[in-house]
Design a protein around this motif. Sequence first.
Motif: not given
Length: 271
Positions: A110, A112, A114, A123-125, A127, A139
């Motif tokens: 995982s 993140t 930014q 922010n983008i998460q 995988e 977000d």
Amino acid sequence: MFSYLQMKKGIGLLLLSFSLFQNCYFNPIVNGILNPKVEEADTSALLGLAGGFGSQAVTVSITGQIKKLGTAFANTEVSLINPSFTSKNNANSSTTDSAGRFSLNVPTGSATLQFSDAGTPVNIQIEVSQTAAKILFIDNTNFTIQNLDVYVLGVEPPVYLELISSIPYDGLLIDDSNYSTITMGGFKFKFSEDLEYPSNQSVWLAENFITNPTIGFEFPSISKSDVTIVLSSSLSPLTPYTITLNSGIKTVAGKSIKQTTIQFLVGPLGL
């Protein structure tokens, strides 16, 4: 009252029963059944096996296009935020090019990403595995990432013709406020370079702009890097649509677009 003989007989039976109980209880076999021995399990092998399940992170290269409301988000610094660090100096970063494309080296697992939109962090998460990457959450709903790919560290990714902007764009909601403008003006696509003019526009359109459900198109208008497609049918309300752009869209030099999917939704219409 019991007679002396009866009392003596009863005492004898009691002593015999106690003797038999002792013989059974202290017999190793019987005792093992009545009171099984509780042994401590040797967990060292299990712990070692469990430890073997853990996989060590591998660093890979990822690349993708950041778009805001369907248009490439250019000249923006994108950083990999490592939760184990607090200093920005420890985050890998990349500046998006004119097509909104970034490239970063990231560990698998995982992560993140930014960047800033007029001073507001986005922010983008994601995988990441050694072969693929997927977006978990963004977000800010104005932004999307297209063509997110993973490559072996140190290997240069292929260079594609890029889609700079489009109407409709990925995530667009079409409703009463924009339906007429979009359908009357046609679908519009802008690319990073001038396109090769197809010898048969109808075939080119049918092979490279695939819609689901089917949308009726009249003809494409191609002008350098811009394509406008006039609609011959209306869009159905309360219907999700998908447009897939295929690799037959290319430049004179033969540079093709990577297959790109655009999903949009037609909401309730009161027209």
